[in-house]
Scaffold this motif. Structure first.
Motif, PDB file in Angstrom:
ATOM      1  N   ASP A 209       0.847  -1.191   0.000  1.00 43.96           N
ATOM      2  CA  ASP A 209       0.000   0.000   0.000  1.00 43.96           C
ATOM      3  C   ASP A 209       0.881   1.239   0.000  1.00 43.96           C
ATOM      4  N   ILE A 210       0.337   2.313  -0.515  1.00 45.77           N
ATOM      5  CA  ILE A 210       1.081   3.566  -0.609  1.00 45.77           C
ATOM      6  C   ILE A 210       0.775   4.385   0.627  1.00 45.77           C
ATOM      7  N   SER A 211       1.721   4.432   1.563  1.00 49.08           N
ATOM      8  CA  SER A 211       1.470   5.226   2.760  1.00 49.08           C
ATOM      9  C   SER A 211       2.498   6.339   2.918  1.00 49.08           C
ATOM     10  N   ASP A 212       3.650   6.189   2.283  1.00 47.13           N
ATOM     11  CA  ASP A 212       4.716   7.178   2.442  1.00 47.13           C
ATOM     12  C   ASP A 212       5.017   7.933   1.155  1.00 47.13           C
ATOM     13  N   GLY A 213       4.054   7.985   0.237  1.00 49.42           N
ATOM     14  CA  GLY A 213       4.270   8.662  -1.031  1.00 49.42           C
ATOM     15  C   GLY A 213       4.470   7.657  -2.149  1.00 49.42           C
ATOM     16  N   LEU A 214       3.792   7.899  -3.282  1.00 49.27           N
ATOM     17  CA  LEU A 214       3.830   6.954  -4.403  1.00 49.27           C
ATOM     18  C   LEU A 214       5.247   6.609  -4.833  1.00 49.27           C
ATOM     19  N   LEU A 215       6.076   7.636  -5.078  1.00 49.26           N
ATOM     20  CA  LEU A 215       7.394   7.353  -5.660  1.00 49.26           C
ATOM     21  C   LEU A 215       8.319   6.671  -4.649  1.00 49.26           C
ATOM     22  N   GLY A 216       8.228   7.074  -3.406  1.00 45.96           N
ATOM     23  CA  GLY A 216       9.051   6.435  -2.373  1.00 45.96           C
ATOM     24  C   GLY A 216       8.669   4.970  -2.203  1.00 45.96           C
ATOM     25  N   ASP A 217       7.377   4.698  -2.200  1.00 50.55           N
ATOM     26  CA  ASP A 217       6.959   3.308  -2.028  1.00 50.55           C
ATOM     27  C   ASP A 217       7.265   2.481  -3.281  1.00 50.55           C
ATOM     28  N   LEU A 218       7.145   3.114  -4.446  1.00 48.40           N
ATOM     29  CA  LEU A 218       7.534   2.421  -5.676  1.00 48.40           C
ATOM     30  C   LEU A 218       9.030   2.095  -5.637  1.00 48.40           C
TER      31      LEU A 218
END
Lengths: 320, 320
Positions: A209-218
């Motif tokens: 899941d994206i909880s810390d920002g899309l690009l950071g989690d990607l």
């Protein structure tokens, strides 16, 4: 307090013994894996103390359910520890538990146990959520391969913009849009049904899941999967409210991709399976978007409509 | 921070994926029940901020392991959420994790996941511990019957006296005795091996750990079991250190039975099984004492050597 407000939340789980014992006892058959996650929220760090208590309770539960959904697991129940302070009175507890009861019914989970203590500090709330997945079906960060598509649920950036709105940004925003963004910040929508369906169907290669920002989690998925990723900025799913803001302040686009509080799902799907995943998403009424693809190499880059790179600093996300 | 200090604690559980994912995945066979408990500790409420960090970590884990032992479960692992503040530096974290590593080795458990956040308030630490028990073997508060003996492990009251000593009481106490009491407060000894053995042998009728005072917790068993209990004060197991204090201040006896931080086990055993339970206890080197019996009726009473009632107010236990 426990008997009146918390025990009813445990009524669905006989093993919780109405919270009158020191532990809960659960029976599982051996055909499923158990998936466990824990998240903590602190008052005025992860939510505002002035937030409605029912929303604080629901957010606490939902951020954990979102983690399970990102792993393709079906949620079962949760344990909760609450460090409460003097600002919390009985109506606050009642509303907090009302919010939990409503979410328990919506997402099919039950309170299994916990602990309530006093603190001289800010509220400090913690949930451990339990889910199940068929053996070996749980999604991991590892598993994405070059060529896989990058799919995301819902819309990106609303939670962050909602927090900005609560702090006084966007004074001229349409009232309905403002409400939408604040709702998205205070009450994330964990993609529970779709996440569990994706796990069951074994159609994802990797996910979270994206909880810390899309690009950071990607970037987390890329690191675990030893590959890179290219995001096409013009494919980013943004809400009408976010669009209104971007029309006036286009420089906010990177923020939407790097700030937190999305609680959407991000996952890798082989190109041949994208159509089946889209069908699965419509069954649960979940919007999904194809926002790019994984590549050989490392790191995450963002490109615009004509393929030109957009410079986005993917820093660590810091809560206020 | 996670990779350096916390990931090594998860090395024993492949499903924890070295804490590089968002959840852990565990496989259980269907022959055992899962037993789950959660407890939170707040700085300067449940421990002193000045306590050695390794002891804070170990106490956090041990109070949860004690709950599992009281249920007759064998501990498997734990999830942990830490709300840390600015007073916590890297040496503090290192020592905290050293303490956990040492206890993990001693008690056979592994870190399975968690969350670390910042708080402007006192430390707020929460653990959810997982154990297993053979199907239906977990002990509950319910199940004691009139005639059953009341058994307790270890010694009672040391934790409370240790806290008093830390706050300046007993200035003339022998140094070794003071150290013993402070150790018992800062570092409870969860009866993990004996608790699991008792559950496996199915020799207990009811059980729990003593965390909120012997008499209060005994009252919990009585209430759940719809019976009463008589405690014989002269059978209360007290340490040599507590004896030294009682010799000078005999009025402290009720305190020992009503204050918290014992983390011993309290359980009901049919008279015919007491000998087998004693044998089980010596196998794990655990001292146990027969301190009274359950009776028909309700409530807990305390009597002296000649059977005369001792008046002890069994109030709620309040942390400092």
């Amino acid at each position: 307090l426990i008997a009146r407000y918390f025990a009813p939340l445990a009524a669905g789980a006989p093993g919780a013994m109405a919270l009158t014992d020191d532990a809960c006892v659960l029976t599982f058959d051996g055909r499923e894996d158990l998936v466990l996650t824990a998240d903590a929220l602190v008052g005025d760090v992860h939510f505002l103390s002035s937030d409605p208590p029912d929303r604080i309770g629901r957010k606490l539960l939902r951020v954990n359910l979102s983690d399970l959904a990102g792993k393709g697991a079906r949620p079962v129940g949760y344990l909760m520890t609450l460090a409460l302070n003097e600002s919390v009175d009985e109506p606050w507890i009642a509303a907090f538990c009302d919010g939990l009861a409503s979410d328990q019914a919506q997402f099919g989970v039950t309170l299994l146990g916990g602990d309530t203590v006093l603190t001289p500090g800010p509220l400090s709330l913690s949930v451990t959520a339990l889910g199940v997945a068929e053996k070996g079906a749980a999604l991991r960060r590892k598993g994405a391969a070059p060529g896989d598509r990058i799919l995301a649920t819902g819309s990106i950036g609303d939670g962050h913009l909602g927090l900005c709105a609560l702090r006084g940004d966007f004074p001229d925003l349409a009232a309905g849009h403002r409400r939408h963004l604040v709702d998205r910040y205070q009450l994330p929508e964990p993609r529970v049904a779709f996440g569990a369906a994706l796990g069951r169907a074994r159609l994802g290669q990797a996910g979270m899941d994206i909880s810390d920002g899309l690009l950071g989690d990607l970037a987390h998925i890329c690191a675990a999967s030893s590959c890179g990723a290219v995001v096409e900025a013009h494919r980013l799913p943004v809400s009408p409210a976010a669009s209104e803001i971007l029309a006036l302040e286009p420089d906010r686009l990177p923020e939407l991709m790097t700030c937190g509080d999305d609680y959407e799902l991000l996952f890798a799907v082989s190109p041949a399976k994208v159509t089946r995943v889209q069908a699965l998403a419509s069954e649960s009424g979940t919007q999904i978007s194809d926002i790019g693809h994984f590549v050989a190499g490392r790191g995450v880059s963002v490109i615009d409509r004509v393929g030109a790179p957009i410079d986005v600093a993917i820093g660590g996300f810091t809560h206020f």
